[in-house]
Design an enzyme around this catalytic site. Structure first.
Site, PDB file in Angstrom:
ATOM      1  N   ASP A 280       0.870  -1.181   0.000  1.00 20.43           N
ATOM      2  CA  ASP A 280       0.000   0.000   0.000  1.00 20.43           C
ATOM      3  C   ASP A 280       0.899   1.222   0.000  1.00 20.43           C
ATOM      4  O   ASP A 280       2.050   1.133  -0.413  1.00 20.43           O
ATOM      5  CB  ASP A 280      -0.965  -0.048   1.187  1.00 20.43           C
ATOM      6  CG  ASP A 280      -2.288   0.667   0.912  1.00 20.43           C
ATOM      7  OD1 ASP A 280      -2.240   1.863   0.573  1.00 20.43           O
ATOM      8  OD2 ASP A 280      -3.359   0.045   1.037  1.00 20.43           O
ATOM      9  N   HIS A 314       1.245   1.952  -3.327  1.00 19.96           N
ATOM     10  CA  HIS A 314       0.223   2.768  -3.973  1.00 19.96           C
ATOM     11  C   HIS A 314       0.683   4.203  -4.146  1.00 19.96           C
ATOM     12  O   HIS A 314       0.196   4.907  -5.024  1.00 19.96           O
ATOM     13  CB  HIS A 314      -1.079   2.714  -3.170  1.00 19.96           C
ATOM     14  CG  HIS A 314      -1.733   1.367  -3.206  1.00 19.96           C
ATOM     15  ND1 HIS A 314      -2.896   1.093  -2.525  1.00 19.96           N
ATOM     16  CD2 HIS A 314      -1.404   0.211  -3.833  1.00 19.96           C
ATOM     17  CE1 HIS A 314      -3.249  -0.174  -2.725  1.00 19.96           C
ATOM     18  NE2 HIS A 314      -2.340  -0.721  -3.510  1.00 19.96           N
TER      19      HIS A 314
END
Length: 463
Positions: A280, A314
């Site tokens: 992430d 991300h």
């Protein structure tokens, strides 16, 4: 340039105030100088002397480790030594004036047996206050604490245990397994109804995974040198903390929601010389979700990120999405961000569920070798399917990028604002060069977006 304009958009060739970036990073240096790094008495407490046994998977050593920490704390502070070997363990609790020192070739390997992480403790989960599973390493209202050394902290998470609780087949979930869907919906309903936190008791059946390191209302924190891997959920989560240094740490965890570091409603933080390779956001700055963030109304502020390397993730550095308390004063410099699995370099994500003001973001001297979507992404319509009261339009303003080099991305700048509103403004890019860009820029719902010497695919972007 690709134009999808819902609002009139002003592009201008303007110069930033000549000394603006220099002044900003001088202020960053002042923030760093004023962070008090903890020091500890030279007294040592070897966990083996408290009964810890290495290299025995059937033996969990958390009682011995916690006893050593308590002894050091009660003696006025010291260094708790984790020596060479693999020490299997349940949850660990840090206490004031204690440095948990993990020596080279030492491993703290955490059990994945869920029952060891209950009863729950006070924390936040995705920005919502609750009592949830005990983080693998936890501290509450402590000061002068550290985790140091050249050893490894292994959360042991995989698709066979923690990660399947995401509820996604991608991470090993199969029908009938406990997963976070029910628990997450329950907690969302609690915060929307302003249920007192004492009534928000999450159980094993709720499936909400614990953070690897959660420091709650702590001050004067040092995390240095260690390798951290395989986290159940967020990896390093300072919450309501002040004065923290994260230095020379390597983080590797590709599970769901494996954010590298999530400062939440926290201030005066230095993150330097670290390597992030995550599932992430590498760094994601928070300040609470929706009602809970607005109730506390404590922004994160004064965070300096420098000389770091971001690989998969991300985003390299993100602000949001749980940012209802707002954020101000971010300084990012001299970082390398690159991977085929890095989605964005600099990311701001929020919505009219969240509200809050994000302001004063300064970024310079960044090399982006490759990212999937955009070098700069600002999104005010994040998670549009969330069930919430949409009466809190956020503001993003005063964002400055200088000397940022990108070599491959879909967009250079990608901004999605709110329709019929001017909630994104004063965005500035100076002396930036983005090559290998597929679709130049996409900017919707923003004003006062200024470019000076911005080149995309060797073309000067004027207006």
């Amino acid at each position: 340039m690709k134009k999808r304009l819902a609002l009139p958009l002003l592009f201008a060739i303007v110069a930033c105030t000549p000394n603006l970036m220099e002044d900003a990073f001088n202020q960053a240096e002042n923030i760093v100088k004023n962070i008090e790094i903890p020091t500890f008495p030279e007294k040592e407490y070897n966990i083996v002397d408290f009964g810890a046994v290495a290299d025995e998977p059937q033996i969990l050593n958390h009682q011995a480790i916690n006893n050593a920490i308590t002894a050091a704390h009660e003696d006025g502070g010291g260094v708790v030594i984790v020596p060479k070997g693999t020490f299997h363990t349940g949850p660990i609790v840090l206490k004031s004036f204690v440095n948990l020192h993990i020596e080279e070739d030492a491993v703290l390997k955490f059990t994945t047996e869920v029952s060891y992480y209950y009863p729950p403790v006070l924390t936040r989960w995705e920005g919502m206050d609750c009592y949830n599973a005990h983080p693998l390493i936890y501290a509450y209202e402590e000061k002068n604490i550290a985790i140091t050394g050249k050893g490894t902290i292994d959360g042991s998470a995989s698709n066979e245990n923690w990660w399947s609780k995401k509820g996604s087949p991608q991470y090993g979930y199969e029908p009938g397994m406990i997963n976070q869907r029910i628990g997450r919906d329950k907690l969302m309903a609690y915060q929307q109804a302003d249920v007192p936190v004492e009534g928000r008791i999450m159980t094993e059946e709720d499936g909400l995974r614990p953070q690897l390191i959660n420091l709650y209302r702590c001050t004067n924190i040092l995390i240095e040198g260690v390798h951290i891997c395989n986290s159940p959920f967020w990896i390093i989560h300072p919450l309501f903390c002040d004065q923290m240094v994260l230095r020379n740490v390597t983080i590797l965890s590709h599970g769901p929601n494996s954010d590298g570091c999530d400062p939440e409603s926290s201030s005066n933080i230095l993150i330097e010389n670290c390597v992030f390779d995550t599932g992430d956001d590498c760094i994601a700055i928070k300040s609470g979700r929706n009602n809970d963030g607005r109730r506390w109304n404590i922004p994160s502020e004064n965070i300096v990120v420098r000389n770091c390397k971001m690989k998969d993730g991300h985003a390299g550095v993100a602000v949001g999405s749980e940012i209802s308390g707002g954020y101000r004063n971010l300084y990012v410099e001299n970082c390398e961000m690159s991977s085929p699995e890095l989605d964005r370099a600099i990311r701001i994500k929020t919505s009219n569920c969240r509200g809050g003001i994000v302001e004063n973001v300064y970024v310079r001297n960044i090399t982006v070798g490759e990212c999937k979507e955009a070098v700069l992404k600002i999104n005010l319509i994040y998670d549009p399917s969330e069930q919430c009261v949409r009466e809190y339009p956020p503001i993003v303003r005063n964002v400055y990028l200088e000397n940022v080099i990108g070599q491959k991305s879909r967009y250079g700048v990608y901004i999605t604002g709110l329709e019929d509103r001017d909630n994104v403004y004063n965005i500035n890019l100076t002396n930036c060069k983005f090559d290998g860009v597929e679709e130049e820029n996409s900017i919707v719902g923003a004003k006062d977006v200024h470019f000076k010497d911005l080149y995309i695919n060797s073309k000067l972007i004027k207006n």
